[in-house]
Design a protein around this motif. Structure first.
Motif, PDB file in Angstrom:
ATOM      1  N   ASP A   1      46.440  15.747  -5.268  1.00  0.00           N
ATOM      2  CA  ASP A   1      45.498  14.833  -4.392  1.00  0.00           C
ATOM      3  C   ASP A   1      46.026  15.046  -2.825  1.00  0.00           C
ATOM      4  OD1 ASP A   1      47.831  13.242  -4.137  1.00  0.00           O
ATOM      5  OD2 ASP A   1      46.994  11.608  -5.164  1.00  0.00           O
TER       6      ASP A   1
ATOM      7  N   ASP B   1      38.684  11.758 -13.295  1.00  0.00           N
ATOM      8  CA  ASP B   1      39.956  12.983 -13.660  1.00  0.00           C
ATOM      9  C   ASP B   1      40.227  12.884 -15.025  1.00  0.00           C
ATOM     10  OD1 ASP B   1      40.056  13.333 -10.888  1.00  0.00           O
ATOM     11  OD2 ASP B   1      41.689  11.959 -10.602  1.00  0.00           O
ATOM     12  N   TRP B   2      39.735  11.915 -15.753  1.00  0.00           N
ATOM     13  CA  TRP B   2      40.195  12.117 -17.435  1.00  0.00           C
ATOM     14  C   TRP B   2      39.033  12.355 -18.383  1.00  0.00           C
ATOM     15  CZ3 TRP B   2      45.463  12.166 -18.323  1.00  0.00           C
ATOM     16  CH2 TRP B   2      46.104  11.861 -17.355  1.00  0.00           C
TER      17      TRP B   2
ATOM     18  N   TYR C   1      37.247  18.400  -9.967  1.00  0.00           N
ATOM     19  CA  TYR C   1      37.671  19.018 -11.099  1.00  0.00           C
ATOM     20  C   TYR C   1      38.471  20.118 -10.873  1.00  0.00           C
ATOM     21  CZ  TYR C   1      35.103  16.071 -14.481  1.00  0.00           C
ATOM     22  OH  TYR C   1      34.586  15.013 -15.372  1.00  0.00           O
TER      23      TYR C   1
ATOM     24  N   ARG D   1      41.577  21.260 -13.387  1.00  0.00           N
ATOM     25  CA  ARG D   1      40.943  20.931 -14.466  1.00  0.00           C
ATOM     26  C   ARG D   1      40.029  22.083 -14.961  1.00  0.00           C
ATOM     27  NH1 ARG D   1      39.694  15.411 -16.587  1.00  0.00           N
ATOM     28  NH2 ARG D   1      40.585  16.387 -18.518  1.00  0.00           N
TER      29      ARG D   1
ATOM     30  N   ARG E   1      41.830  19.366  -8.864  1.00  0.00           N
ATOM     31  CA  ARG E   1      42.825  18.902  -9.736  1.00  0.00           C
ATOM     32  C   ARG E   1      43.271  19.789 -10.891  1.00  0.00           C
ATOM     33  NH1 ARG E   1      40.038  14.974  -7.595  1.00  0.00           N
ATOM     34  NH2 ARG E   1      40.952  13.006  -6.742  1.00  0.00           N
TER      35      ARG E   1
END
Length: 384
Positions: free
Chosen positions: A222, A288-289, A28, A33, A31
């Protein structure tokens, strides 16, 4: 701890709130988030933004009308700090230079999206491209793709410094020759049409291939992006930088999931009663979502799946819980089109190439220096 209105919490509390393993927390963060920063009391440890964690767990409702782009603090020890204007995931949507990728995929070609990702507004770099004659490498589609990139990387190694427009034309040549390497020579159609012609796919499937290419182009940070930007920052050509990134992408989680998902689909179509087996390898859900990957939803909605494939996905999701991830959606679309065994992976890698060339350009033209710390943990020098 409060800083400028933001509350930061330690790893143990963050893991407890999220209910995930440490590796997922780090994913997380990598990326974008969850914002993280070094702990002022102990720089070897990290603190995590409580607001971002609350948003992921559903404890905080997003009230902003515009999608919120994650703000990150400075890189902590051992982290590489990269700035990118290529793509971002915000409020559960993927954006290519501020444009919704799913909306683009409804009508845009890969050439259109490449121009967007390459910030090519003044001119069309594909307009100057002419087919390359007499170069037909052998082997699998993937082997031909990498051979074409390696050839371009070698040819462009000693090219003098180019202006931005010349670099974009160079990227267009790289992408064009890569598709020719996969699909073979033929009429100068759109890139997705050349692939469809190679696979003998009808027009409706050509449109699905087009959409899949667009949705595969990029998805934030990534390892493949890091590799591409690191090579570009060292002064390499776009072809060399993209080759480095695509080499990493070919071994990434998505490509592995594509292979596993394809095998799972084939097995379940033969034996429907086995729909609940090997679900951990089928590709349902994606860390990732938060909810569902919008790329997967868009691709499956456009795929016009037959009843047996719809049943496979329905039964699998009923047993697994989360909806299909992008890899499973792409593998399902490839099965519906009856593409070759590695067709989904070939689509993904060609699409990713357009995005990786964008990162190579972005790093070469506007990228800040990449700073990372290498900490030696080997034997004491001179020890025997």
């Amino acid at each position: 701890m409060e800083t400028t209105g933001e509350r930061w919490i330690g790893r143990t509390e963050a893991l407890g709130r999220l209910g995930v393993k440490a590796q997922t927390l780090y994913a997380y963060v990598s990326r974008g988030r969850i914002a993280a920063r070094p702990d002022p009391a102990d720089p070897r440890r990290s603190l995590y933004a409580a607001r971002d964690i609350a948003r992921l767990t559903g404890d905080l409702i997003e009230t902003d009308e515009a999608p919120r782009v994650m703000e990150r603090g400075p890189a902590g020890r051992g982290e590489a700090d990269l700035a990118s204007s290529v793509s971002v995931i915000a409020s559960g949507r993927l954006f290519y230079r501020g444009l919704d990728a799913v909306q683009l995929s409804a009508t845009a070609t890969l050439e259109d999206v490449a121009r967007t990702l390459w910030a090519s507004r003044a001119a069309n770099p594909f307009a100057e491209i002419r087919p390359r004659v007499g170069v037909t490498p052998g082997g699998s589609a993937r082997a031909r793709l990498f051979a074409a990139l390696a050839r371009r990387a070698d040819e462009d190694a000693d090219t003098p410094a180019r202006d931005p427009e010349a670099l974009r034309v160079e990227c267009a040549r790289v992408l064009d020759e890569a598709v020719d390497a996969v699909a073979g020579p033929g009429p100068r159609l759109f890139l997705h049409q050349r692939l469809a012609r190679f696979w003998k796919a009808p027009e409706r499937d050509a449109q699905l291939i087009r959409r899949a290419l667009v949705l595969s182009a990029d998805a934030g940070m990534d390892a493949a992006v890091i590799a591409t930007r690191a090579v570009a920052a060292g002064g390499a050509s776009p072809a060399a930088a993209a080759l480095a990134g695509l080499t990493v992408a070919a071994a990434c989680r998505t490509v592995t999931e594509l292979s596993c998902a394809s095998g799972w689909i084939n097995a379940v179509r033969r034996h429907p009663a086995e729909a609940t087996r090997d679900l951990d390898r089928a590709g349902f859900g994606d860390p990732d979502w938060n909810d569902a990957d919008p790329r997967a939803q868009a691709l499956l909605a456009a795929a016009d799946l037959p009843a047996d494939l719809l049943r496979v996905l329905r039964d699998g999701q009923a047993a697994a819980g989360p909806p299909p991830g992008f890899a499973l959606a792409l593998a399902t679309a490839a099965r519906r089109m009856e593409l070759p065994r590695d067709g989904a992976q070939d689509i993904y890698l060609v699409g990713r190439l357009a995005g990786l060339l964008a990162h190579a350009l972005d790093q070469s033209l506007d990228g800040s220096p990449i700073r990372a710390r290498l900490r030696y943990v080997g034997p004491e020098p001179g020890a025997h």
